[in-house]
Design an enzyme around this catalytic site. Structure first.
Site, PDB file in Angstrom:
ATOM      1  N   TYR A 143       0.824  -1.202   0.000  1.00 28.05           N
ATOM      2  CA  TYR A 143       0.000   0.000   0.000  1.00 28.05           C
ATOM      3  C   TYR A 143       0.862   1.258   0.000  1.00 28.05           C
ATOM      4  CZ  TYR A 143      -3.688   3.255   1.490  1.00 28.05           C
ATOM      5  OH  TYR A 143      -4.566   4.300   1.575  1.00 28.05           O
ATOM      6  N   LYS A 147       1.533   3.528  -3.209  1.00 29.33           N
ATOM      7  CA  LYS A 147       1.092   4.934  -3.320  1.00 29.33           C
ATOM      8  C   LYS A 147       2.269   5.850  -3.644  1.00 29.33           C
ATOM      9  CE  LYS A 147      -3.395   4.816  -2.201  1.00 29.33           C
ATOM     10  NZ  LYS A 147      -4.488   5.384  -3.007  1.00 29.33           N
ATOM     11  N   ARG A 184     -10.955  -0.782   9.782  1.00 31.28           N
ATOM     12  CA  ARG A 184     -10.214   0.358  10.321  1.00 31.28           C
ATOM     13  C   ARG A 184     -10.729   0.671  11.723  1.00 31.28           C
ATOM     14  NH1 ARG A 184     -10.245   4.091   4.964  1.00 31.28           N
ATOM     15  NH2 ARG A 184     -11.972   2.704   4.431  1.00 31.28           N
ATOM     16  N   ASP A 269       3.238  -0.821  12.340  1.00 27.13           N
ATOM     17  CA  ASP A 269       2.147   0.104  12.646  1.00 27.13           C
ATOM     18  C   ASP A 269       2.746   1.456  13.051  1.00 27.13           C
ATOM     19  OD1 ASP A 269      -1.011  -0.608  13.532  1.00 27.13           O
ATOM     20  OD2 ASP A 269      -0.191   1.239  14.385  1.00 27.13           O
TER      21      ASP A 269
HETATM   22  P1  NAD Z   1     -12.725   2.062   0.193  1.00 27.53           P
HETATM   23  O1  NAD Z   1     -12.099   0.733   0.324  1.00 27.53           O
HETATM   24  O2  NAD Z   1     -14.047   2.301   0.821  1.00 27.53           O
HETATM   25  O3  NAD Z   1     -12.875   2.460  -1.338  1.00 27.53           O
HETATM   26  C1  NAD Z   1     -12.026   2.014  -2.353  1.00 27.53           C
HETATM   27  C2  NAD Z   1     -12.872   1.760  -3.597  1.00 27.53           C
HETATM   28  O4  NAD Z   1     -12.009   1.361  -4.674  1.00 27.53           O
HETATM   29  C3  NAD Z   1     -13.885   0.636  -3.402  1.00 27.53           C
HETATM   30  O5  NAD Z   1     -15.128   1.024  -3.932  1.00 27.53           O
HETATM   31  C4  NAD Z   1     -13.266  -0.526  -4.162  1.00 27.53           C
HETATM   32  O6  NAD Z   1     -14.234  -1.457  -4.618  1.00 27.53           O
HETATM   33  C5  NAD Z   1     -12.559   0.196  -5.287  1.00 27.53           C
HETATM   34  N1  NAD Z   1     -11.441  -0.556  -5.878  1.00 27.53           N
HETATM   35  C6  NAD Z   1     -10.426  -1.177  -5.233  1.00 27.53           C
HETATM   36  N2  NAD Z   1      -9.595  -1.755  -6.106  1.00 27.53           N
HETATM   37  C7  NAD Z   1     -10.070  -1.470  -7.347  1.00 27.53           C
HETATM   38  C8  NAD Z   1      -9.652  -1.800  -8.663  1.00 27.53           C
HETATM   39  N3  NAD Z   1      -8.547  -2.536  -8.879  1.00 27.53           N
HETATM   40  N4  NAD Z   1     -10.392  -1.354  -9.712  1.00 27.53           N
HETATM   41  C9  NAD Z   1     -11.515  -0.631  -9.503  1.00 27.53           C
HETATM   42  N5  NAD Z   1     -11.967  -0.293  -8.279  1.00 27.53           N
HETATM   43  C10 NAD Z   1     -11.252  -0.713  -7.204  1.00 27.53           C
HETATM   44  O7  NAD Z   1     -11.648   3.102   0.734  1.00 27.53           O
HETATM   45  P2  NAD Z   1     -11.743   4.681   0.951  1.00 27.53           P
HETATM   46  O8  NAD Z   1     -11.509   4.959   2.382  1.00 27.53           O
HETATM   47  O9  NAD Z   1     -12.943   5.240   0.289  1.00 27.53           O
HETATM   48  O10 NAD Z   1     -10.434   5.141   0.174  1.00 27.53           O
HETATM   49  C11 NAD Z   1     -10.491   5.731  -1.117  1.00 27.53           C
HETATM   50  C12 NAD Z   1      -9.104   6.203  -1.519  1.00 27.53           C
HETATM   51  O11 NAD Z   1      -8.593   7.129  -0.563  1.00 27.53           O
HETATM   52  C13 NAD Z   1      -8.092   5.068  -1.633  1.00 27.53           C
HETATM   53  O12 NAD Z   1      -7.257   5.322  -2.742  1.00 27.53           O
HETATM   54  C14 NAD Z   1      -7.299   5.189  -0.346  1.00 27.53           C
HETATM   55  O13 NAD Z   1      -5.988   4.718  -0.508  1.00 27.53           O
HETATM   56  C15 NAD Z   1      -7.324   6.700  -0.104  1.00 27.53           C
HETATM   57  N6  NAD Z   1      -7.140   7.002   1.327  1.00 27.53           N
HETATM   58  C16 NAD Z   1      -8.162   6.868   2.216  1.00 27.53           C
HETATM   59  C17 NAD Z   1      -7.941   7.165   3.569  1.00 27.53           C
HETATM   60  C18 NAD Z   1      -9.047   7.081   4.595  1.00 27.53           C
HETATM   61  O14 NAD Z   1      -8.780   7.331   5.770  1.00 27.53           O
HETATM   62  N7  NAD Z   1     -10.276   6.787   4.241  1.00 27.53           N
HETATM   63  C19 NAD Z   1      -6.675   7.571   4.001  1.00 27.53           C
HETATM   64  C20 NAD Z   1      -5.650   7.674   3.069  1.00 27.53           C
HETATM   65  C21 NAD Z   1      -5.904   7.408   1.722  1.00 27.53           C
HETATM   66  N1  UDP Z   2      -6.347  -0.404  15.600  1.00 31.11           N
HETATM   67  C1  UDP Z   2      -6.761  -0.914  16.807  1.00 31.11           C
HETATM   68  N2  UDP Z   2      -7.842  -1.747  16.833  1.00 31.11           N
HETATM   69  C2  UDP Z   2      -8.544  -2.069  15.715  1.00 31.11           C
HETATM   70  C3  UDP Z   2      -8.122  -1.534  14.466  1.00 31.11           C
HETATM   71  C4  UDP Z   2      -7.012  -0.708  14.451  1.00 31.11           C
HETATM   72  O1  UDP Z   2      -6.164  -0.637  17.865  1.00 31.11           O
HETATM   73  O2  UDP Z   2      -9.527  -2.832  15.825  1.00 31.11           O
HETATM   74  C5  UDP Z   2      -5.181   0.512  15.584  1.00 31.11           C
HETATM   75  C6  UDP Z   2      -4.116   0.186  14.555  1.00 31.11           C
HETATM   76  O3  UDP Z   2      -3.171  -0.729  15.079  1.00 31.11           O
HETATM   77  C7  UDP Z   2      -3.511   1.544  14.274  1.00 31.11           C
HETATM   78  C8  UDP Z   2      -4.690   2.508  14.476  1.00 31.11           C
HETATM   79  O4  UDP Z   2      -5.661   1.794  15.240  1.00 31.11           O
HETATM   80  O5  UDP Z   2      -2.523   1.855  15.240  1.00 31.11           O
HETATM   81  C9  UDP Z   2      -5.312   2.966  13.162  1.00 31.11           C
HETATM   82  O6  UDP Z   2      -5.594   1.811  12.391  1.00 31.11           O
HETATM   83  P1  UDP Z   2      -6.385   1.872  11.012  1.00 31.11           P
HETATM   84  O7  UDP Z   2      -6.329   0.499  10.441  1.00 31.11           O
HETATM   85  O8  UDP Z   2      -7.692   2.515  11.211  1.00 31.11           O
HETATM   86  O9  UDP Z   2      -5.548   2.895  10.121  1.00 31.11           O
HETATM   87  P2  UDP Z   2      -3.986   3.056   9.772  1.00 31.11           P
HETATM   88  O10 UDP Z   2      -3.162   2.190  10.685  1.00 31.11           O
HETATM   89  O11 UDP Z   2      -3.872   2.658   8.363  1.00 31.11           O
HETATM   90  O12 UDP Z   2      -3.722   4.481  10.041  1.00 31.11           O
END
Ligand code: NAD
Ligand code: UDP
Ligand code: UDP
Length: 316
Positions: A143, A147, A184, A269
């Site tokens: 991931y 990215k 998450r 993590d």
């Molecule tokens: P999400 O998993 O809800 O949405 C991702 C979407 O992409 C889903 O609808 C999934 O079906 C689709 N998808 C995955 N692989 C695909 C593929 N190969 N082809 C077509 N569609 C595909 O996640 P989200 O939280 O909505 O995240 C959206 C974007 O934002 C992602 O790129 C993620 O990396 C980025 N992002 C989100 C967060 C957050 O906190 N939500 C943080 C950092 C980055």
């Molecule tokens: N985490 C946790 N319990 C859960 C899921 C996540 O304690 O059931 C912790 C995880 O280890 C991380 C933080 O919460 O330290 C955020 O995790 P998340 O997967 O939401 O996002 P990311 O680590 O990608 O920021």
């Protein structure tokens, strides 16, 4: 305008589509429905300005559009680590295809990047100039390195082919339409508390995250896309909490009888994370407006209704 949203059936993508449709644009939602669902875009399916295409971004596709918001990629560690090779393909080949498309039709291209490009950061809070501390061979690399390559591709298409790019680095965002099994932390804790289960804190809960409510984030997306800034911009809420504080907050709001249990901390993590949002403030006039307790309340109400509807909790 005609606007393509990849990953449009997901959590963030579907909220973005709501904003774009409400502004009167034509929207094409492209999704392979890995973590997305039709339920998130149901309200637009009959609208003549809306189209949905079931397609995987790792395969080429030809469309005619003015703007591309490229969000397709699973965001939860549980889902992106389920098939890590696929996650890399999605980030690298998927982003390449969407940049190729942007180049061909001269569309503006918006990349949903992530605070994960900073890895387990040694600089705190994280400004965009920070180059990060990423383990290239760890379980998060599919991931975060994915990215980082996606960003590299965007800047190379910009320099080499003149593609007009925008890059947002998204910090932890939560809100309505997250999946109950998203994995998450915010959705896990809320669903566990609502179901009377123990809240699973990984490690000792001293690691920190900064949580942004989805409506604030989407406002930042729209402002960045419509600005003239091609450099990366952090969008997130600088309010920083330990995971233990988050667990206790949700416990108090949902179910003070729910217990906390401590589980192993996953490998790599990040120990701390907080956005420096100076650029977003100065360049976009953006800052978050929804405090954590308010955003959590909206999210708790959403999950309470959804779990009751699905028969997964008894009381409504
Ligand atoms: P999400 O998993 O809800 O949405 C991702 C979407 O992409 C889903 O609808 C999934 O079906 C689709 N998808 C995955 N692989 C695909 C593929 N190969 N082809 C077509 N569609 C595909 O996640 P989200 O939280 O909505 O995240 C959206 C974007 O934002 C992602 O790129 C993620 O990396 C980025 N992002 C989100 C967060 C957050 O906190 N939500 C943080 C950092 C980055
Ligand atoms: N985490 C946790 N319990 C859960 C899921 C996540 O304690 O059931 C912790 C995880 O280890 C991380 C933080 O919460 O330290 C955020 O995790 P998340 O997967 O939401 O996002 P990311 O680590 O990608 O920021
Ligand atoms: N591509 C696409 N749709 C388009 C244009 C390109 O999916 O409308 C894909 C194309 O198949 C290629 C990638 O985007 O795999 C990169 O395209 P580019 O034109 O930059 O490179 P080339 O095709 O010359 O390798």
């Amino acid at each position: 305008m005609r606007i393509l949203v990849t990953g449009g059936a997901g959590f963030l993508g579907s909220h973005l589509i709501d904003r774009l449709m409400q502004a009167g644009h034509e929207v094409i939602c492209l999704d392979n429905f890995y973590t997305g669902s039709k339920r998130n875009i149901l309200q637009w399916l009959e609208n003549p300005n809306f189209e949905v295409i079931r397609h995987d971004v790792t395969e080429p596709i030809r469309l005619e559009v003015d703007q591309i918001y490229h969000l397709a990629c699973p965001a939860s560690p549980v889902h992106y680590q389920y098939n890590p090779v696929k996650t890399i393909k999605t980030n690298v080949i998927g982003t390449l295809n969407m940049l190729g498309l942007a180049k061909r039709v001269k569309a503006r291209f918006f990349l949903a990047s992530t605070s994960e490009v900073y890895g387990d950061p040694e600089v705190h809070p994280q400004p965009e100039e920070y180059r990060g501390n990423v383990n290239p061979i760890g379980i998060r690399a599919c991931y975060d390195e994915g990215k980082r390559v996606a960003e590299t591709l965007a800047y190379d298409y910009h320099r080499q082919n003149g593609v007009d790019i925008r890059v947002v680095r998204i910090f932890n965002t939560y809100g309505t339409r997250m999946l109950p099994n998203d994995g998450r932390v915010v959705s896990n804790f809320i669903v566990q508390a609502l179901q009377g289960k123990s809240l699973t804190v990984y490690g000792d809960g001293s690691q920190t995250r900064s949580f942004c409510y989805v409506s604030d984030l989407i406002e930042g997306f729209i402002r960045l896309m419509n600005s003239d800034r091609t450099q990366p911009v952090n969008i997130g809420n600088p309010g920083e909490y330990t995971i233990l504080q988050l667990a206790q907050t949700i416990q108090n709001m949902v179910n003070p009888d729910a217990k906390l249990i401590f589980k192993a901390l996953p490998q790599d993590d990040p120990q701390q994370r907080q956005p420096d949002i100076t650029r977003a403030k100065e360049w976009l006039g953006w800052e978050p407006t929804v405090p954590l307790d308010e955003g959590l309340k909206l999210t708790i109400d959403y999950f309470r209704d959804r779990l009751a509807e699905e028969g997964k909790i008894s009381q409504k």
